[in-house]
Motif scaffolding. Structure first.
Motif, PDB file in Angstrom:
ATOM      1  N   LEU A 177      42.184  35.017  37.263  1.00 36.83           N
ATOM      2  CA  LEU A 177      40.670  34.711  37.451  1.00 36.83           C
ATOM      3  C   LEU A 177      39.903  36.199  37.421  1.00 36.83           C
ATOM      4  N   THR A 178      40.582  36.975  38.135  1.00 38.43           N
ATOM      5  CA  THR A 178      39.764  38.256  38.212  1.00 38.43           C
ATOM      6  C   THR A 178      40.270  39.255  37.103  1.00 38.43           C
ATOM      7  N   ARG A 179      41.344  38.889  36.389  1.00 36.50           N
ATOM      8  CA  ARG A 179      41.747  39.941  35.390  1.00 36.50           C
ATOM      9  C   ARG A 179      41.032  39.465  34.068  1.00 36.50           C
ATOM     10  N   GLN A 180      40.618  38.116  33.908  1.00 35.89           N
ATOM     11  CA  GLN A 180      39.577  37.703  33.002  1.00 35.89           C
ATOM     12  C   GLN A 180      38.178  37.909  33.152  1.00 35.89           C
ATOM     13  N   ALA A 181      37.913  38.380  34.450  1.00 30.82           N
ATOM     14  CA  ALA A 181      36.457  38.754  34.592  1.00 30.82           C
ATOM     15  C   ALA A 181      36.264  40.177  34.299  1.00 30.82           C
ATOM     16  N   MET A 182      37.501  41.203  34.579  1.00 34.06           N
ATOM     17  CA  MET A 182      37.566  42.337  34.293  1.00 34.06           C
ATOM     18  C   MET A 182      37.414  42.592  32.623  1.00 34.06           C
ATOM     19  N   ALA A 183      38.097  41.756  32.191  1.00 37.94           N
ATOM     20  CA  ALA A 183      38.112  41.755  30.805  1.00 37.94           C
ATOM     21  C   ALA A 183      36.511  41.607  30.131  1.00 37.94           C
ATOM     22  N   TRP A 184      36.096  40.789  30.602  1.00 39.06           N
ATOM     23  CA  TRP A 184      34.753  40.163  30.151  1.00 39.06           C
ATOM     24  C   TRP A 184      33.616  41.325  30.517  1.00 39.06           C
ATOM     25  N   LEU A 206      29.854  45.055  38.360  1.00 38.66           N
ATOM     26  CA  LEU A 206      29.785  43.949  37.850  1.00 38.66           C
ATOM     27  C   LEU A 206      30.930  42.800  38.103  1.00 38.66           C
ATOM     28  N   LEU A 207      32.209  43.342  37.847  1.00 38.01           N
ATOM     29  CA  LEU A 207      33.334  42.238  38.409  1.00 38.01           C
ATOM     30  C   LEU A 207      33.269  41.728  39.821  1.00 38.01           C
ATOM     31  N   ALA A 208      32.992  42.715  40.598  1.00 41.08           N
ATOM     32  CA  ALA A 208      32.694  42.202  42.086  1.00 41.08           C
ATOM     33  C   ALA A 208      31.539  41.227  42.210  1.00 41.08           C
ATOM     34  N   ARG A 209      30.472  41.625  41.618  1.00 44.72           N
ATOM     35  CA  ARG A 209      29.342  40.374  41.849  1.00 44.72           C
ATOM     36  C   ARG A 209      29.620  39.323  41.249  1.00 44.72           C
ATOM     37  N   GLY A 220      38.535  45.894  44.416  1.00 45.74           N
ATOM     38  CA  GLY A 220      38.881  45.767  45.913  1.00 45.74           C
ATOM     39  C   GLY A 220      37.977  44.904  46.472  1.00 45.74           C
ATOM     40  N   LYS A 221      36.811  44.982  46.315  1.00 50.15           N
ATOM     41  CA  LYS A 221      35.364  44.186  46.995  1.00 50.15           C
ATOM     42  C   LYS A 221      35.760  42.690  46.985  1.00 50.15           C
ATOM     43  N   ALA A 222      36.099  42.478  45.789  1.00 46.71           N
ATOM     44  CA  ALA A 222      36.239  40.803  45.940  1.00 46.71           C
ATOM     45  C   ALA A 222      37.502  40.387  46.824  1.00 46.71           C
TER      46      ALA A 222
END
Length: 282
Positions: free
Chosen positions: A124-131, A154-157, A199-201
């Motif tokens: 999920l976080t990898r997809q969020a980073m790509a976005w 942006l990823l963390a938020r 790291g924040k998430a």
């Protein structure tokens, strides 16, 4: 005004109807097979990994998710509308109403599910980073070139917002599984941490969920006077166990907000949820 006082009975009924947990373990350690211990009719698996081959005999529903935007939409359908969100924001009343109108059959099917199994939060976080890398926030205002700090912010938020929205999903138990990473520093000290982009998430996740557990291999040993105990044996162990308490001797990620779990528990989520949600005596 939506504020109201909950009675003790109402609070107890709500607590028994929903639990949030994060389960981490080494790659290939059998995290996805935990799905087979969940009731098929009541569970939906959000499949971010295309990794359900190990549970082909499980007859429950699943949704294959390949884009972070789709993950946000599914989270909105599951969690409902956030009354605090502005109309143009994710999870707003407008966003929720639009999705229910666009996908009525999917929304109706999700309404029947009380357990959501997210496989995995790592992907999920990898997809969020790509976005995030495609968004204006990921570009420097000064040079127009990619800005890694902006993308991670942006990823963390967005990821934390999605996790918190699922946390508040009414009457739903939400289970996140992810890869556990072993880290060895320059002093040869070993620590374990969730494998997630940003790291924040990863730092905030334990504060969002009720339970944190580590799935790993153990060997049962017989001690003095016939007492039996479990020894963490990640290389040669034959029994999969869930580490449930933060004060464990192996330094593995764990937290038990219910106060009802032993140091380790069998890898059976159905039995575990029953134990967590048992009605207090008295």
């Amino acid at each position: 005004m939506s504020l109201r006082i909950l009675t003790a009975d109402e609070r107890l009924r709500e607590a028994q109807g929903k639990t949030t947990m994060a389960i981490f373990g080494p790659s290939g350690g059998g995290k996805t097979t935990l799905l087979t211990t969940m009731p098929e009719e009541q569970t939906v698996c959000l499949d971010f990994e295309a990794g359900l081959k190990s549970v082909q005999g499980w007859k429950g529903d699943s949704i294959s998710i390949r884009r972070f935007a789709d993950a946000v939409d599914i989270a909105c359908l599951i969690g409902g509308a956030n009354p605090a969100a502005q109309p143009e924001e994710h999870f707003s009343e407008a966003h929720h109403a639009h999705l229910r109108g666009l996908h009525p059959e999917l929304a109706a099917r999700l309404d029947t599910k009380r357990i959501v199994f997210v496989d995995s939060i790592t992907d999920l976080t990898r997809q969020a980073m790509a976005w995030a890398k495609t968004r204006p926030e990921a570009l420097s205002d000064r040079t127009g070139k990619p800005d890694t700090r902006g993308a991670y912010g942006l990823l963390a938020r967005e990821v934390i917002g999605l996790l918190k929205h699922l946390q508040h999903a009414p009457g739903r138990t939400v289970i996140f599984v992810g890869i556990l990473e072993k880290v060895v520093d320059d002093m040869n000290r070993v620590t374990f941490q969730p494998q997630m982009e940003g790291g924040k998430a990863a730092r905030e996740l334990p504060g969002i969920v009720d339970q944190v557990m580590t799935l790993d291999l153990f060997t049962q040993e017989e001690g003095a006077e016939g007492a039996r105990s479990w020894r963490h044996d990640p290389d040669k162990g034959t029994a999969r166990r869930l580490v449930c308490q933060s004060a464990n001797p192996w330094g593995l990620p764990a937290k038990d907000r219910s106060g009802r779990l032993d140091l380790t528990e069998p890898a059976d989520l159905g039995a575990l949820l029953t134990k967590i949600n048992q009605t207090p005596k008295g």
